[in-house]
Design a protein around this motif. Structure first.
Motif, PDB file in Angstrom:
ATOM      1  N   ALA A 264       0.831  -1.205   0.000  1.00  0.00           N
ATOM      2  CA  ALA A 264       0.000   0.000   0.000  1.00  0.00           C
ATOM      3  C   ALA A 264       0.867   1.257   0.000  1.00  0.00           C
ATOM      4  N   GLY A 265       2.002   1.208   0.718  1.00  0.00           N
ATOM      5  CA  GLY A 265       2.902   2.355   0.740  1.00  0.00           C
ATOM      6  C   GLY A 265       3.471   2.655  -0.629  1.00  0.00           C
ATOM      7  N   ARG A 266       3.895   1.612  -1.327  1.00  0.00           N
ATOM      8  CA  ARG A 266       4.468   1.808  -2.661  1.00  0.00           C
ATOM      9  C   ARG A 266       3.409   2.250  -3.661  1.00  0.00           C
ATOM     10  N   ALA A 267       2.213   1.680  -3.561  1.00  0.00           N
ATOM     11  CA  ALA A 267       1.128   2.065  -4.470  1.00  0.00           C
ATOM     12  C   ALA A 267       0.736   3.521  -4.255  1.00  0.00           C
ATOM     13  N   ALA A 268       0.711   3.953  -3.002  1.00  0.00           N
ATOM     14  CA  ALA A 268       0.353   5.340  -2.712  1.00  0.00           C
ATOM     15  C   ALA A 268       1.368   6.306  -3.311  1.00  0.00           C
ATOM     16  N   GLU A 269       2.632   5.929  -3.275  1.00  0.00           N
ATOM     17  CA  GLU A 269       3.667   6.794  -3.844  1.00  0.00           C
ATOM     18  C   GLU A 269       3.474   6.997  -5.341  1.00  0.00           C
ATOM     19  N   GLU A 270       3.163   5.924  -6.055  1.00  0.00           N
ATOM     20  CA  GLU A 270       2.958   6.031  -7.497  1.00  0.00           C
ATOM     21  C   GLU A 270       1.808   6.973  -7.820  1.00  0.00           C
ATOM     22  N   SER A 271       0.749   6.886  -7.015  1.00  0.00           N
ATOM     23  CA  SER A 271      -0.417   7.736  -7.223  1.00  0.00           C
ATOM     24  C   SER A 271      -0.132   9.188  -6.865  1.00  0.00           C
ATOM     25  N   VAL A 272       0.629   9.395  -5.802  1.00  0.00           N
ATOM     26  CA  VAL A 272       0.778  10.727  -5.226  1.00  0.00           C
ATOM     27  C   VAL A 272       1.873  11.548  -5.901  1.00  0.00           C
ATOM     28  N   PHE A 273       2.864  10.910  -6.526  1.00  0.00           N
ATOM     29  CA  PHE A 273       3.968  11.668  -7.117  1.00  0.00           C
ATOM     30  C   PHE A 273       3.482  12.747  -8.085  1.00  0.00           C
TER      31      PHE A 273
END
Length: 340
Positions: A264-273
């Protein structure tokens, strides 16, 4: 009790125990609470937390209840850092600069001139090999990194206009806690004062501060344009934010939940960048719309400042072999284009 009744009771007990031992049990009694704290609101850190919570919910449902506490609701920055170390707060999202007292290796992310663009940050922290290293880099301090994001460029807010390096001399400037911000301000002749964000506005209003080093989105999120109108766009460093969690708490979770937290942490980063990059640009517009001014140094002074900061940073990095090693690893990724 008949033999049948006894067997039924045993079977029922076994089923109950199996449910209790299920890795991702749905019972509210088994649900873990994950408090996520930060000093900011309505910025990329807050956005990452919201997206992370949604992604984790998709993966484990109510096995983990994420509670988000932005805007220093759980205390000033030093208390939140202490809380995640002690385990009273499960997670803390913050610029790396505010974790240098916990581990000096966090300084590596703050070195002036290391990252020249958001893309430099994103590529380096998502290099596959480096990412595995980053997540476990601070386990010896009881912390695990579950999120790393580009935050914003460094600017300086001042009550009075600053358009030259000479004008920085004598100013009392709030900095992040990292030597990579404190020492450069000293080099410019300013007086650096590491303060938690929650302490800044009262200090500005009382005359205890003349300005602050800060990420641009914070100025609009907290409406600093109601206090002063001036920004000098130094851009000598790109701010990186991390989310750290207490490792004892993390290890207490079932394996499936641990994997879900990392995913979830890695997925959130992709979305938020991309959201974060666009938000930085939006904040410049919001600043201008509210009467704010953005000042720049001359090309000559900008180059002079960057060269002096580079020499200073090299000395600071070399003073600690662990910081030097962490910096060299990051620098190699940036120089190689993030390993692409």
């Amino acid at each position: 009790m008949t033999p049948f009744s006894f067997r039924a009771a045993v079977a029922g007990t076994a089923l109950s125990l199996a449910a209790l031992m299920s890795p991702v049990a749905n019972s509210t009694a088994d649900a873990a609470t994950m408090k996520l704290a930060s000093a900011t609101i309505n910025d990329v850190q807050h956005e990452w937390q919201k997206v992370f919570a949604a992604e984790l919910d998709k993966l484990v449902g109510d096995a983990v209840t994420v509670e988000i506490y932005p805007a220093s609701q759980l205390g000033p920055i030093p208390r939140m850092a202490e809380g995640v170390l002690l385990g009273t707060i499960e997670g803390f999202t913050t610029p790396t600069s505010f974790m240098t007292n916990v581990d000096p290796r966090f300084q590596a992310f703050d070195v002036p001139g290391l990252f020249r663009s958001p893309e430099d940050v994103d590529a380096a922290i998502h290099d596959p090999e480096y990412r595995d290293h980053l997540e476990t880099m601070f386990l010896d301090k009881g912390l695990r990194v579950i999120g790393a994001i580009y935050n914003s460029p460094t600017v300086v807010f001042t009550l009075e206009p600053v358009t030259t390096l000479e004008a920085m001399k004598g100013l009392k400037i709030r900095t992040f806690a990292s030597p990579m911000q404190v020492k450069p301000m000293e080099l410019l002749g300013a007086t650096p004062l590491p303060l938690a964000l929650s302490e800044v506005v009262p200090a500005l209003q009382s005359g205890g501060l003349d300005g602050l080093l800060v990420g641009m989105p914070i100025l609009t999120a907290f409406k600093f344009y109601d206090i002063g109108k001036n920004i000098t766009d130094l851009r000598f460093a790109e701010i990186v934010s991390v989310t750290v969690v207490n490792e004892d708490w993390f290890q207490a979770q079932p394996e499936e939940v641990q994997e879900a937290i990392i995913g979830a942490g890695r997925a959130a980063e992709e979305s938020v960048f991309p959201w974060g990059v666009e938000n930085v640009e939006r904040t410049y517009g919001i600043w201008a719309d509210n009467g704010g001014a953005v000042h720049n140094l001359s090309d000559e002074e900008q180059a002079k400042m960057e060269a002096e900061f580079a020499d200073l940073a090299a000395q600071l990095v070399a003073a600690d072999p662990a910081v030097q090693e962490a910096y060299d690893r990051l620098k190699a990724l940036v120089d190689a284009g993030g390993g692409d």
